[in-house]
Design an enzyme around this catalytic site. Sequence first.
Site, mmCIF file in Angstrom:
data_model
loop_
_atom_site.group_PDB
_atom_site.id
_atom_site.type_symbol
_atom_site.label_atom_id
_atom_site.label_comp_id
_atom_site.label_asym_id
_atom_site.label_seq_id
_atom_site.Cartn_x
_atom_site.Cartn_y
_atom_site.Cartn_z
ATOM 1 C CB CYS A 153 -0.988 -0.138 1.482
ATOM 2 S SG CYS A 153 -1.788 1.614 1.372
ATOM 3 C CB CYS A 156 -0.644 2.553 4.142
ATOM 4 S SG CYS A 156 -2.183 1.961 3.365
ATOM 5 C CG ASP A 157 3.593 0.864 4.462
ATOM 6 O OD1 ASP A 157 2.555 1.590 5.719
ATOM 7 O OD2 ASP A 157 3.048 -0.340 4.258
#
Length: 334
Positions: A153, A156-157
């Site tokens: 992701c 997300c990261d």
Amino acid sequence: MPNSNLIEKTEKLVIIGSGPAGWTAAIYAARANLAPLVLAGDGLTRDRMPGGQLMFTTEVENFPGFEHGIDGQKMMAVMQQQAERFGTRVSNHFVTRVDFSVRPFKIWHINELSGDDEQLTEAHAVIISTGASANYLGLESERKFENNGVSACAVCDGALPRFRNAPLVVVGGGDSACEEATYLTKFASKVHLVHRRDELRASKIMAERTLKNPKLVPVWNSTVDEVLGTDADGVTGVRIKNLKTNQTHTIEARGMFAAIGHTPNTKFLNGQVQLNEKGYIVLPDGFRSMTSVEGVFAAGDVADSVYRQAITAAGMGCKAAIDAERHLAENGVH
Ligand code: NAP
């Protein structure tokens, strides 16, 4: 032998799954005095983990309300506590099968990790929030470096310090891979897009835009053979295999993002709720959360292949709880 016929009582509302969609639905339902039961998962495998996908992410920096971000596991624990404060009951059980052809609905669940027998619970309404699991390549080295350079992701990261100004690898050739690779070019020095064919599957416009990006380097007809790195440094590179020549070479990279699709966790439904061709739950109304079965609602990634964010899942959980509450009231269940 599982004792499947032991019904303790009929629940007003059972929520299956315990990511942001499930906990938000539980908070709303509990505050509406429905005392929901959350079947949170038994943790036997990754896709049965209470808390869902956020249990495998590190810092969540894009959920409003957390100025400095929050750890994914902590976020799930706090959401659970908030749901429990208003009377939500939680069972760490995994749902194996359901019967939605009868009223009340029947739900069979088990905790295989602790060895609990299979149990049967009946419910007047059900919210399905079982999420989707990111597909990984399945390499041992990939698993080893998860959260230490391997992710599924980018949103997300991608902004984490370890990925900034560093070369990265994205695997896949669909819209997700293009989106993730393009997103990562904001932080990375270079993004290698590794695809197993010589043509992207992504929509034309997305593919063209991606390939025009000066920071992006396509690596055609190739797969990742091994993720390289050390315990201390995490990912330092990937070994690439060209599928046409069988030759391998190493690309230096601080991170590898798998973008090879998601699998919605809908197997236990055994076709009793309408799914689309990719296995996601269809919400016939589009706007509301009711599934093809009256009284069964869905929220979060299990019914959303497009946005897949914690905040959108939470919003869908809120809608599902409100829809379930109205449905129960209309049917005389208070
Ligand atoms: P997808 O379209 O199924 O693409 C998966 C990609 O991963 C394909 O290129 C596939 O290669 C590759 N792949 C699959 N298994 C692999 C493996 N084991 N090893 C190496 N490569 C592998 O999945 P997606 O990109 O996540 O998209 C899912 C759906 O969401 C699509 O309908 C997409 O259009 C939609 N979506 C839309 C947007 C948008 O519109 N903004 C953004 C994201 C997703 P092959 O091409 O060779 O099969």
